[in-house]
Write a protein that holds these residues in place. Structure first.
Motif, PDB file in Angstrom:
ATOM      1  N   MET A 178       5.321   4.727   2.065  1.00 45.03           N
ATOM      2  CA  MET A 178       5.710   5.657   2.977  1.00 45.03           C
ATOM      3  C   MET A 178       6.666   5.508   4.453  1.00 45.03           C
ATOM      4  N   PRO A 192      -8.834   7.971   6.288  1.00 42.66           N
ATOM      5  CA  PRO A 192      -8.104   7.207   5.329  1.00 42.66           C
ATOM      6  C   PRO A 192      -6.876   8.023   4.585  1.00 42.66           C
ATOM      7  N   ILE A 193      -7.113   9.398   4.261  1.00 40.50           N
ATOM      8  CA  ILE A 193      -6.085  10.001   3.622  1.00 40.50           C
ATOM      9  C   ILE A 193      -5.048  10.560   4.608  1.00 40.50           C
ATOM     10  N   ASP A 204      -2.504   7.856   4.855  1.00 38.26           N
ATOM     11  CA  ASP A 204      -1.738   7.573   3.525  1.00 38.26           C
ATOM     12  C   ASP A 204      -0.436   7.780   4.151  1.00 38.26           C
ATOM     13  N   SER A 236       0.795  -1.263   0.036  1.00 38.26           N
ATOM     14  CA  SER A 236       0.026  -0.050   0.047  1.00 38.26           C
ATOM     15  C   SER A 236       0.733   1.285  -0.075  1.00 38.26           C
ATOM     16  N   VAL A 237       0.299   2.665  -0.317  1.00 35.88           N
ATOM     17  CA  VAL A 237       0.864   3.571  -0.197  1.00 35.88           C
ATOM     18  C   VAL A 237       1.648   3.949   1.122  1.00 35.88           C
ATOM     19  N   LEU A 284      -2.781  14.947  -2.486  1.00 39.15           N
ATOM     20  CA  LEU A 284      -1.778  14.130  -2.957  1.00 39.15           C
ATOM     21  C   LEU A 284      -2.000  13.555  -4.251  1.00 39.15           C
ATOM     22  N   GLY A 285      -0.767  13.754  -4.888  1.00 34.75           N
ATOM     23  CA  GLY A 285      -0.706  13.156  -6.581  1.00 34.75           C
ATOM     24  C   GLY A 285      -0.767  14.398  -7.356  1.00 34.75           C
TER      25      GLY A 285
END
Lengths: 532, 358
Positions: B19, B69-70, B73, B14-15, B114-115
Motif C-alpha cells: 500500500m 492491525p487492520i 494495513d 506485507s500488505v 478488505l478483500g
C-alpha cells in the motif's frame, strides 16, 4: 551463494512460478559427512516409510545384530526394516513417531550394546546374471525406499519396465537448509553413478540424466570427475537454475524434458523414472556389499545447532540424541525436513526415519514469524509463484468458505503443497494449511459417502427381501386354499363330513407350515442383518 | 500444543508495504496536480485520509474487529488517497468527507471489509459525489498558466471550508481563466463545444486544449504514468490491467477517430486526458476488485478502456473512468471463472462441469 558455471548438457526448460527463498546451505555443506554416535536406544517406527506398516519379526528380549531383519514387508506396499546396530529388543510398543500429527505408532525399541556387530552379509555383485525379479526382491529385502523425502518403496517404483527410456537422478535438492545430497555427491559421486548403473540394468535401454541445481558447484565437479572415472559417457549432467521447487518430481521433469506428468498419471507414462541420489547410493551398497538400508545422511542445521553439518545417522536415533550431540539447547522450532515442506516435530524423543533428510534446530526467531494473517487482497502473488499453475487465491477463498466442490473444480488435488504461495503472500495467510484442511475434509466426505451408499444399498436389499418373503407367503396361502377347494370337490357331496375334516386338517397343516416358514425366515433374516 | 505448519520461511513483503508503494508512486502525479491546480489538492488529501482512518476505526470498533492491525494495513488510507487525487481541488470539505465515509462504510465494510468488496471503494465514493453534486464535481480550476486568479494555500483552505476566499470572493472567481471565461476541463470543454456544433479542429485552437491533451493535464497524466511504470517495475501491480486499459482506449478511440476525425478525439488525446493514467495504473489495478487471473486481467482492462471512451464520447459525464471501472467490477466473478489458467498436467484448460474423479 556461489553458482556453478558448468553448462547444462541438455537443454533446460522452464516451469511456471517458483520462488527464491534464502538458501541457508553454507551452514551445513562445508564439512565432510561424519558418523553419528550410536545412542543408548533406537526407536524404530514400523511405519517409517510411505505405505503400510512393516510386520515385526522379532520379539521383546531378542538379541539382534546389525543388519538383521526386524520387520518384513506386508507383501503389498511396505518395506523391510533392519536393526541399525547390535543390541537387544526391549520393547515393541506404541511410541510417539516423526509425523506432523504427533500421533503414536508401533515402534521396535532396541537397547544398543555398543559392539556394532554385523550380521553376515551377502553381496550380489553378479548383477548381469540376475533376473529382474531377483533384483527387485533384493532391493525390497534391503529395505530401500526413496530417500528424497517421500520414502516411497523403491522396488514398487522400479516395477514397471515397459516403455521406460530415461532414468533421472534427482540431485536438485531445492529446499533451503538441506545439503545431504550435495555432500553425498561431493564425496561419493562414483557410488551415486554406480547405483544409477545398477538401476539401468533393470531396463533394456535407458538414458541417464542427473538433474542438479547450479548452487552446488562442487557436487557438479565431482559428478563430472566420477563420470569420467567410470567411463559412463552417456550420462548427461543437467544443470538447472536454482529455484524452489526445482527438486519436485513433476517440476524437475518439466525442467529437463519440457513435458508435464499427465494429471492423475505417473512419470512412467512419459517413459521416465526418477530416483534420488541417496537412493542410488543405497542401491549400490545393497548390491556391492549386501548392506541393507540401516542409516542415512541427515543434515543437522539451524541457528541453535552448534555443530551443523551432515551425519550418517542410524535409523531410530532419537532426535534428542542429535540435539545433545549438537549442543542444541532450547531450539525455538524443531523441524524435520526443510523449511518449505517439513513439519514441526511435536516430540524430541521420536526416532529418525528413512524420510528424515534434515533436522533444523532453529533459534527462537529463526523460522517463526508473529505476523497475524490479514485478509486476502487477491493480489495474485501466489498465482505467480505456483509451480502447478493453480489459482491459490481462489482455492483459498473456497476452502475458507467450505465450498469443497468449488475447490475441487479449481483442481485442489493438483496442489503439491510446496508452500511457494504462502511464502509470497503479503497478507501472511497460511494458505497450505487451508488446502490440507480442504483436501482432508473432501477425502473424509468421500469415505463417509461410500459408507452411506453401502448402507443404503443394504437397506434396499433388505426391503426387497422382505417384500419377496411376503409375496411368497401370499402365494403359499393361495395354493393351500386351492388344495382345500380341490379336496372338497373330490370328496363329493356324500362324503361331506370327510371332506370337512380333510379341509380342517389342510388348514391346520397350512398354518403350521406358514409358522415354520416365518420362523426360519425370521431367523435367516436376523442372521443376514447381523452379517451385513 | 501449538505447532506451526510449513512453510516456515516467509518473504518479508506485507500488505502495508504494498500500500505504501502505491502511495509513493502517486507522488509525481501529485506534484503535477499541485503545481497546476494549487494546494486544494493537498487539503483534499489530508481531509480524505483523516476521514478514512476515522471512519475505518469507528466501523471496526462497531464490527468488533481488532482496530489497530487492520487500520494499519493501509487499505483505507490508499482508498482515500486515490479518491482525493480524483476530486476537484476546491471541492467543499463536507463533500470530500461524505464521499470518503461512504466509500469506507458502504463500498468496503458492508461487504465484510478488505478483500471482500466487489466494487472499487474509491470509485464508488467518486460516483456517489459525481451523481449527487455534478456541478461541484466537474468544477475544476484552470491550470496555473491560464488562471486569472491563482489560488494560494490560505485561500484554498478558505474556499474549501467556507466557500469563499479570505477576501470574501465567491468560488467562481477562482475558476476564471485569463480570458475571463469560466474554465472547464479539456474533456468537458470538448464535449460542450462539440455539442454547440464546432468541429474538433476549431476547438483545438482554444488555450485549454493546448498540448497533448490540454494544458496541465498532460503533465498530470505523465506523472501518473511514471509512477505507474515504477509500480509495475517493482511488481506491485501486474502489467496486464494497465496495458489492457490503454490498449482498449486506443483501439476504441482509433475506430471512432478513423471514422470521423472532425468529431471524435484522437487516441493520443484520450491517453493523456482526464484520469486516464491514474485510472489505468492506480484505480483499475485495485487487486481486490479486479479480475485475478492473467487472462481475466487483460479482458478487465480492455473493457475499462473501451467503456471509458464510449462514455467520454457519448455519455452525459465528461470523464468516465469511474463508471467504466465499476461496470467492469461487475463482470469479475464471471471473468475469473472462465479464464482459469491451464493447470500442470492437464491437457487443456478445465471446462465448467468437467470434474473428473481424483
Amino acid at each position: 551463494m556461489e553458482r556453478s558455471g558448468y553448462k547444462s548438457e541438455i537443454p533446460i526448460f522452464e516451469f511456471h512460478g517458483g520462488i527464491h527463498p534464502e538458501e541457508h546451505k553454507l551452514e551445513s555443506n562445508q564439512t565432510p559427512i561424519q558418523e553419528m554416535t550410536i545412542p543408548k536406544q533406537l526407536v524404530i517406527n514400523l511405519k517409517g516409510q510411505a505405505g503400510n506398516r512393516s510386520i515385526p519379526v522379532v520379539n521383546v528380549g531378542d538379541k539382534v545384530l546389525k543388519g538383521q531383519v526386524i520387520a518384513e514387508s506386508d507383501g503389498i506396499f511396505s518395506t523391510f526394516q533392519h536393526a541399525p546396530t547390535s543390541g537387544i529388543v526391549v520393547a515393541i510398543e506404541k511410541r510417539p513417531i516423526a509425523h506432523p500429527s504427533g500421533l503414536d505408532d508401533l515402534c521396535v525399541v532396541i537397547e544398543t550394546d555398543g559392539k556394532d556387530q554385523w550380521i553376515e552379509l551377502f553381496p550380489k555383485k553378479n548383477i548381469l546374471e540376475l533376473e529382474r525379479a531377483e533384483m527387485l526382491a533384493h532391493i525390497c529385502e534391503s529395505g530401500i525406499v526413496g530417500l528424497g523425502g517421500a520414502s516411497f518403496p523403491t522396488h514398487i517404483k522400479l516395477k514397471r519396465e515397459s516403455g521406460i527410456d530415461t532414468l533421472i537422478i534427482n540431485a536438485a535438492e531445492c529446499e533451503p537448509y538441506i545439503t545431504c545430497d550435495d555432500r553425498l555427491l561431493q564425496e561419493r559421486a562414483t557410488d551415486v553413478l554406480k547405483g544409477a548403473q545398477i538401476i539401468s540394468h533393470l531396463y533394456d535401454d535407458i538414458k541417464i540424466i542427473v538433474g542438479v541445481e547450479d548452487n552446488k558447484p562442487n557436487a557438479i565437479d565431482a559428478l563430472v570427475d566420477a563420470r569420467k572415472q567410470l567411463e559412463m559417457d552417456t550420462v548427461k549432467i543437467a544443470v538447472v537454475p536454482t529455484k524452489y521447487p526445482s527438486g519436485g518430481e513433476k517440476q524437475l521433469i518439466q525442467l529437463l524434458t519440457g513435458k508435464e506428468v499427465p494429471h492423475g498419471g505417473l512419470p512412467a507414462d512419459l517413459g521416465l523414472v526418477m530416483h534420488n541420489v541417496a537412493t542410488c547410493v543405497a542401491i549400490y551398497e545393497a548390491f556391492e556389499f549386501g548392506k541393507p538400508l540401516i542409516s542415512r545422511v541427515v543434515t543437522l542445521t539451524g541457528e541453535a545447532c552448534k555443530k551443523p553439518g551432515n551425519y550418517e545417522v542410524p535409523f531410530g536415533t532419537p532426535v534428542e540424541h542429535l540435539m545433545s550431540f549438537c549442543n542444541a539447547t532450547n531450539p525455538g522450532v524443531l523441524v524435520m525436513g526443510g523449511p518449505m515442506m517439513g513439519f514441526e516435530l511435536p516430540n524430541h524423543k521420536v526416532g529418525i526415519v528413512k524420510a528424515t533428510n534434515c533436522i533444523i534446530m532453529a533459534a527462537p526467531k529463526e523460522l517463526k514469524h508473529d505476523h497475524i494473517a490479514l485478509p486476502c487482497i487477491r493480489c495474485g502473488a501466489c498465482m505467480d509463484a505456483c509451480p502447478a499453475s493453480l489459482l491459490p487465491q481462489q482455492l483459498y477463498w473456497h476452502a475458507k468458505a467450505d465450498e469443497f466442490e468449488k475447490a475441487e473444480e479449481y483442481d485442489l488435488f493438483d496442489c503439491i503443497e510446496c508452500g511457494a504461495c504462502a511464502y509470497v503472500c503479503p497478507s501472511d495467510i497460511p494458505l497450505v494449511q487451508y488446502y490440507r484442511y480442504a483436501k482432508s475434509t473432501i477425502r473424509n466426505q468421500k469415505v463417509e459417502k461410500t459408507k452411506a451408499d453401502k448402507a443404503r444399498l443394504r437397506h434396499e436389499a433388505r426391503q426387497e427381501r422382505l417384500e419377496r418373503v411376503k409375496r411368497e407367503k401370499a402365494e403359499k396361502h393361495r395354493k393351500a386354499a386351492e388344495a382345500r377347494r380341490k379336496a372338497a370337490e373330490a370328496a363329493g357331496e356324500d362324503d361331506a363330513k370327510k371332506a370337512a375334516v380333510a379341509a380342517a386338517l389342510a388348514r391346520v397343516k397350512a398354518k403350521k407350515a406358514q409358522q415354520d416358514d416365518s420362523e426360519t425366515d425370521n431367523k435367516a433374516n436376523d442372521q443376514k442383518d447381523t452379517d451385513a | 500444543m501449538s505447532l506451526i505448519s510449513s512453510p516456515f520461511a516467509k518473504k518479508p513483503t506485507s500488505v502495508t508495504e504494498l500500500m505504501l508503494w502505491v502511495v509513493f508512486a502517486t507522488l509525481p502525479g501529485l506534484f503535477a496536480l499541485v503545481y497546476f491546480f494549487g494546494f486544494g489538492v493537498i487539503i483534499n488529501l489530508i481531509l480524505a485520509c483523516t476521514t478514512a482512518l476515522g471512519t475505518e476505526a469507528l466501523i471496526l470498533k462497531v464490527r468488533q474487529r481488532p482496530v489497530l492491525p487492520i487500520l494499519f494495513d493501509g487499505s483505507a488510507f490508499v482508498t482515500a488517497w486515490l479518491l482525493a487525487l480524483a476530486l476537484p481541488p476546491l471541492l467543499p470539505w463536507w463533500m470530500t468527507v461524505v464521499g470518503v465515509a461512504f466509500a469506507t462504510v458502504f463500498a468496503k465494510h458492508v461487504y465484510g471489509g478488505l478483500g471482500n468488496n466487489l466494487f472499487n471503494p474509491a470509485m464508488v465514493g467518486y460516483v456517489l459525489l459525481l451523481i449527487s453534486f455534478p456541478l461541484e464535481m466537474t468544477s475544476w480550476l484552470p491550470p496555473a498558466e491560464l488562471a486569472q486568479n491563482p489560488v494560494g494555500f490560505i485561500d484554498a483552505l478558505s474556499y474549501i471550508f467556507t466557500g469563499t476566499s479570505m477576501g470574501g470572493e465567491p468560488i467562481t472567481a477562482a475558476r476564471l481563466g485569463v480570458d475571463g471565461f469560466t474554465m472547464a476541463t479539456p474533456l468537458d470543454h470538448v464535449k460542450t463545444e462539440l455539442a454547440q456544433g464546432y468541429r474538433l479542429a476549431e476547438i483545438e485552437t482554444h488555450a485549454v486544449i493546448s498540448g497533448l491533451s490540454g494544458s496541465g493535464w498532460q503533465w498530470v497524466n505523465i506523472g501518473f504514468l511514471a509512477g505507474g511504470l515504477f509500480l509495475m517495475f517493482r511488481k506491485v501491480i501486474g502489467w496486464q490491467i494497465p496495458a489492457g486499459v490503454l490498449l482498449g482506449m486506443v483501439t476504441m478511440s482509433f475506430v471512432l477517430f478513423a471514422g470521423n476525425s472532425d468529431h471524435f478525439l484522437s487516441p493520443s488525446f484520450h491517453l493523456f486526458a482526464g484520469a486516464t493514467m491514474l485510472g489505468a495504473f492506480f484505480i483499475a489495478t485495485d487487486p481486490v476488485t479486479a479480475s485475478t487471473t492473467p487472462k481475466g486481467r487483460w479482458i478487465f482492462g480492455l473493457g475499462i478502456g473501451v467503456i471509458t471512451v464510449i462514455i467520454r464520447t457519448f455519455g452525459g459525464y465528461p470523464d468516465a473512468i469511474a463508471f467504466a471501472v465499476l461496470l467492469m467490477n461487475m463482470t469479475v466473478p464471471m471473468l475469473d471463472y472462465y479464464t482459469k489458467p491451464k493447470v500442470y498436467g492437464h491437457k487443456v484448460k478445465r471446462q465448467q462441469g468437467d470434474t473428473d474423479a481424483h
